[in-house]
Design a protein around this motif. Structure first.
Motif, short mmCIF file in Angstrom:
data_model
loop_
_atom_site.label_atom_id
_atom_site.label_comp_id
_atom_site.label_asym_id
_atom_site.label_seq_id
_atom_site.Cartn_x
_atom_site.Cartn_y
_atom_site.Cartn_z
N ARG A 40 0.81 -1.22 0.00
CA ARG A 40 0.00 0.00 0.00
C ARG A 40 0.84 1.27 0.00
O ARG A 40 0.31 2.37 -0.12
CB ARG A 40 -0.95 -0.01 1.20
CG ARG A 40 -1.82 -1.26 1.25
CD ARG A 40 -3.14 -0.98 1.93
NE ARG A 40 -4.05 -0.23 1.06
CZ ARG A 40 -5.18 0.31 1.48
NH1 ARG A 40 -5.53 0.21 2.74
NH2 ARG A 40 -5.96 0.99 0.65
N LYS A 66 -0.30 3.63 15.00
CA LYS A 66 -1.64 3.36 15.53
C LYS A 66 -2.31 4.70 15.86
O LYS A 66 -1.81 5.45 16.69
CB LYS A 66 -1.55 2.51 16.79
CG LYS A 66 -0.90 1.14 16.58
CD LYS A 66 -1.68 0.29 15.59
CE LYS A 66 -1.02 -1.09 15.43
NZ LYS A 66 -1.62 -1.86 14.33
N GLN A 95 -2.95 7.67 6.13
CA GLN A 95 -4.01 6.72 6.47
C GLN A 95 -5.38 7.22 6.01
O GLN A 95 -6.25 6.43 5.66
CB GLN A 95 -3.97 6.41 7.96
CG GLN A 95 -2.69 5.65 8.35
CD GLN A 95 -2.65 5.23 9.80
OE1 GLN A 95 -3.66 4.90 10.40
NE2 GLN A 95 -1.46 5.22 10.39
N PHE A 96 -5.56 8.54 5.98
CA PHE A 96 -6.80 9.08 5.42
C PHE A 96 -6.90 8.72 3.93
O PHE A 96 -7.94 8.25 3.46
CB PHE A 96 -6.86 10.60 5.59
CG PHE A 96 -8.00 11.22 4.82
CD1 PHE A 96 -9.29 11.20 5.33
CD2 PHE A 96 -7.79 11.79 3.56
CE1 PHE A 96 -10.36 11.74 4.61
CE2 PHE A 96 -8.85 12.32 2.83
CZ PHE A 96 -10.13 12.30 3.37
N ALA A 135 -7.91 5.17 3.26
CA ALA A 135 -9.13 4.65 3.87
C ALA A 135 -10.27 4.46 2.87
O ALA A 135 -11.20 3.71 3.15
CB ALA A 135 -9.59 5.57 5.00
N HIS A 136 -10.19 5.13 1.74
CA HIS A 136 -11.26 4.95 0.76
C HIS A 136 -11.15 3.57 0.11
O HIS A 136 -10.06 3.13 -0.23
CB HIS A 136 -11.20 6.03 -0.32
CG HIS A 136 -12.47 6.15 -1.09
ND1 HIS A 136 -12.83 5.23 -2.07
CD2 HIS A 136 -13.50 7.03 -1.01
CE1 HIS A 136 -14.00 5.55 -2.56
NE2 HIS A 136 -14.45 6.65 -1.94
N LEU A 192 -13.34 6.96 6.80
CA LEU A 192 -12.20 7.11 7.72
C LEU A 192 -11.78 5.74 8.22
O LEU A 192 -12.59 4.80 8.25
CB LEU A 192 -12.58 8.01 8.89
CG LEU A 192 -12.97 9.46 8.53
CD1 LEU A 192 -13.37 10.23 9.77
CD2 LEU A 192 -11.83 10.17 7.80
N PRO A 193 -10.52 5.59 8.61
CA PRO A 193 -10.03 4.26 9.03
C PRO A 193 -10.88 3.62 10.11
O PRO A 193 -11.08 2.39 10.10
CB PRO A 193 -8.61 4.56 9.50
CG PRO A 193 -8.18 5.73 8.69
CD PRO A 193 -9.42 6.57 8.56
N HIS A 194 -11.41 4.38 11.04
CA HIS A 194 -12.17 3.77 12.14
C HIS A 194 -13.59 3.41 11.72
O HIS A 194 -14.33 2.79 12.50
CB HIS A 194 -12.18 4.69 13.37
CG HIS A 194 -13.17 5.81 13.31
ND1 HIS A 194 -13.26 6.68 12.24
CD2 HIS A 194 -14.13 6.20 14.18
CE1 HIS A 194 -14.22 7.56 12.47
NE2 HIS A 194 -14.77 7.31 13.64
N ASP A 195 -13.98 3.76 10.46
CA ASP A 195 -15.30 3.37 9.98
C ASP A 195 -15.34 1.90 9.56
O ASP A 195 -16.41 1.30 9.48
CB ASP A 195 -15.71 4.21 8.76
CG ASP A 195 -15.89 5.70 9.10
OD1 ASP A 195 -16.18 5.99 10.27
OD2 ASP A 195 -15.73 6.52 8.20
N ALA A 196 -14.17 1.40 9.23
CA ALA A 196 -14.11 0.02 8.67
C ALA A 196 -14.55 -1.02 9.69
O ALA A 196 -14.33 -0.87 10.87
CB ALA A 196 -12.70 -0.26 8.19
N TRP A 226 -10.11 10.35 14.69
CA TRP A 226 -10.92 10.44 13.47
C TRP A 226 -12.30 11.00 13.79
O TRP A 226 -12.86 11.78 13.01
CB TRP A 226 -11.03 9.06 12.82
CG TRP A 226 -9.72 8.48 12.42
CD1 TRP A 226 -9.10 7.38 12.96
CD2 TRP A 226 -8.83 8.97 11.41
NE1 TRP A 226 -7.89 7.16 12.35
CE2 TRP A 226 -7.71 8.11 11.39
CE3 TRP A 226 -8.88 10.03 10.51
CZ2 TRP A 226 -6.63 8.29 10.52
CZ3 TRP A 226 -7.80 10.22 9.64
CH2 TRP A 226 -6.71 9.36 9.64
#
Length: 336
Positions: A10, A311, A280-281, A284-285, A332-336, A317
């Protein structure tokens, strides 16, 4: 083929700075930076003839030609042919100004025809000292370089570069092709065509913490519908998100400086590095396959690797969204 099935990780390395973007860097420093990327495990490298009139490709090729070719993925671009002739005038790079004034002095032919595409690839293979390319991007057929004439350039590429690259992909000469641009509209137009479709696109500066709303509205839903992946270029918005002073290849305006200050306040409160938040933003998509920050110093590569692995607490977020610093629609990463 999906870019996610081609790319080895990535985090890639964007080599525009190796073309002496903004400043002249010594050959030794450029080589050390590429070596540092390799040592950090980076195995995707992106370049272009435009970067210093071939200088970036030459410097990248000098290092990578000593590495096992099957162990890395290489992409370059078409649309600029590096000529043997020396440039006597100040090149006009549209909104990008004197971006590569410290690069090679060679004149560039800006052309997206079939013949120029073949010439461009041939020149790139020589400069990169390799026998094959994995991904080829159609470079800069957008408003930032061509103003109102960009539609004409797009049409030139549609009937030229697009068809050549589709053929090369179908023949197995390259694995994938797409557009490498700083604007969303050319990609939207390409995805709307009935002709052979791209495998992905490299979108520079349009999916960052500072600029993502437009891509979210139209481009990325369309790309997801068609299963087309995105490589995020310029995740630090030309450097302003990584401690620099440039935004969109120019000195950052006051409203951007103010927004970055708000971002830095938030990252400081949560003990997060702004580089980590930026990378990381962008990843995240769901359409994001990789991010390719650029660097000219070996130490920057280790920072990028650490930023990707850092981390980040979910509360960061949440607060970022609550502060209105990202679009409500941005994954956002924490949405996953």
């Amino acid at each position: 083929m999906s870019l996610k099935n081609i790319l080895p990780g990535r985090l890639g390395f964007g080599t525009a700075p190796l073309g002496n973007m903004f400043r002249a860097i010594p050959d030794e420093e450029a080589a050390a930076t590429v070596e540092a990327a390799w040592d950090q495990g980076v195995r995707y490298f992106d370049t272009a003839p435009f970067y210093g009139a071939g200088l970036s490709e030459e410097r990248l090729g000098q290092v990578l030609s000593a590495k096992p070719r099957d162990e890395y993925v290489l992409s370059t671009k078409v649309g600029r042919v590096v000529l043997d002739e020396i440039e006597s005038d100040v090149p006009d790079f549209g909104e990008k100004g004197g971006l590569f004034e410290h690069g090679n002095p060679n004149k560039l032919l800006h052309e997206w025809t079939a013949e120029a595409t073949e010439r461009s690839i041939e020149g790139s293979l020589k400069r990169l000292n390799t026998d094959r390319l994995d991904i080829v991007w159609v470079h800069d057929i957008a408003q930032d370089f061509h103003g109102d004439a960009w539609i004409q350039k797009f049409e030139e590429a549609r009937t030229g570069a697009f068809r050549v690259l589709s053929r090369l992909r179908d023949e197995g000469v390259i694995k994938a092709w797409g557009l490498g641009v700083n604007k969303t509209e050319p990609i939207e137009m390409t995805l709307a065509l009935d002709e052979p479709q791209p495998d992905g696109f490299l979108l520079a500066g349009r999916y960052t913490l500072l600029d993502h709303e437009h891509a979210l509205q139209r481009l990325l839903p369309l790309a997801q519908e068609q299963g087309v992946d995105m490589v995020v270029g310029g995740p630090y918005s030309s450097g302003i998100l990584a401690g620099g002073t440039h935004f969109e290849y120019q000195q950052a305006p006051a409203h951007i400086i103010e927004r970055v200050a708000r971002l830095k306040d938030l990252t400081a409160r949560h003990g997060v590095s702004i580089k980590a938040a930026a990378l990381q933003f962008s990843l995240a998509h769901p359409a994001s396959a990789a991010v390719v920050p650029g660097a000219t110093k070996p130490t920057r590569i280790a920072e990028d690797t650490a930023a990707l692995d850092e981390k980040i607490p979910a509360a960061f977020w949440t607060d970022l969204r609550a502060a209105g610093l990202v679009s409500p629609a941005a994954p956002l990463p924490h949405d996953a």
